[in-house]
Enzyme design. Structure first.
Site, mmCIF file in Angstrom:
data_model
loop_
_atom_site.group_PDB
_atom_site.id
_atom_site.type_symbol
_atom_site.label_atom_id
_atom_site.label_comp_id
_atom_site.label_asym_id
_atom_site.label_seq_id
_atom_site.Cartn_x
_atom_site.Cartn_y
_atom_site.Cartn_z
ATOM 1 N N HIS A 160 -6.400 25.598 -5.430
ATOM 2 C CA HIS A 160 -6.981 25.121 -4.096
ATOM 3 C C HIS A 160 -8.451 24.588 -4.642
ATOM 4 C CE1 HIS A 160 -8.402 29.122 -4.864
ATOM 5 N NE2 HIS A 160 -8.627 29.523 -3.835
ATOM 6 N N TYR A 161 -9.215 25.173 -5.483
ATOM 7 C CA TYR A 161 -10.525 24.642 -5.884
ATOM 8 C C TYR A 161 -10.148 23.390 -6.547
ATOM 9 C CZ TYR A 161 -14.582 24.332 -8.581
ATOM 10 O OH TYR A 161 -15.718 23.981 -9.121
#
Length: 250
Positions: A160-161
């Site tokens: 997600h990062y």
């Protein structure tokens, strides 16, 4: 900015998100040392932001701390208006504030994925959009803080990062194209700067052995790159790795 590209920002104003802590603090102080007034944004860390403002005022520039949650739709316009009310102009936007966590891809739920995008991609985009009229009038600059993860590398456990930072890297180039010639947009992609406090000595040593420069970075390494990009009139659409050469290691 001037024709020689000197790092002189006297009479100009900047907004730095996350500007009171860690790398953000170093960026705020570097801009202040170049003569720039600074709006120091914070979400929860009011005391560090206020302390950074005191240090900036000691440099002879104006400084103001401003609270906002960039995941909220009303925050970008609020921050820009606060900067304009305080300084009468806005020349530099530095999107530094970010969230960072490790979660295996098969364990990520939608809420955590979308929260990461809100903090690291959606929030910076809409802040840039809100700042665009003022930056256009000033022929100013945006500098986005990216990461090796999502630009030249991907790391297990950070999907997600990675997605958020990769998206912000693409937007950096996109906005440099769409908002030229009035607004320049660039990114800084730091390598290992300020290890997580929970990381052990052995892990730190292992990472540093992979850095050709032989050391991890310090916030001031990143801050100097931000000031450079904020003051170079013929540099736009670029992502500058500040990583001691780590991105070239196979």
């Amino acid at each position: 900015m001037n024709a020689t590209g000197a790092t002189d920002l006297r009479g100009k104003a900047a907004l730095v998100t996350g500007g009171g802590l860690r790398v953000g603090r170093a960026i705020s102080l570097a801009l202040g040392a170049a003569g720039c007034d600074v709006l120091v944004h914070y979400r929860n860390s009011q005391t560090p932001a206020e302390e950074t403002c005191k240090e900036l005022r000691a440099l002879g520039v104006k400084a103001l701390a401003a609270q906002a949650d960039l995941a909220r739709a009303e925050s970008p316009a609020h921050l820009v208006q606060t900067a304009l009310a305080a300084f009468g102009r806005l020349d530099v936007l530095v999107n530094c504030a970010a969230e960072f966590e490790k979660v295996a891809a098969d364990q990520l739920d939608r809420a955590r994925f979308e929260a990461m995008l809100a903090a690291n991609l959606t929030g910076p985009f809409f802040l840039a959009q809100a700042a665009h009229p003022a930056l256009k009038a000033a022929r100013g600059a945006i500098v986005n803080l990216l990461d090796l993860n999502g630009t030249s590398q991907v790391w297990a456990g950070y999907s997600h990062y990675t997605a958020a930072k990769a998206g912000l890297a693409a937007l950096t180039r996109q906005l440099a194209l769409e908002w030229a010639p009035e607004v320049r947009v660039n990114g800084v992609s730091p390598g290992t700067v300020l290890f997580p406090t929970a990381m052990g000595a052995d892990e730190r040593a292992r990472i540093e052995r992979r850095i050709p420069a032989g050391r991890s970075g310090i916030p001031e390494d990143v801050a100097r790159a931000v000031v450079f990009l904020a003051t170079q009139p013929f540099v736009s659409g670029q992502i500058l790795a500040v990583d001691g050469g780590r991105s070239v290691v196979p």
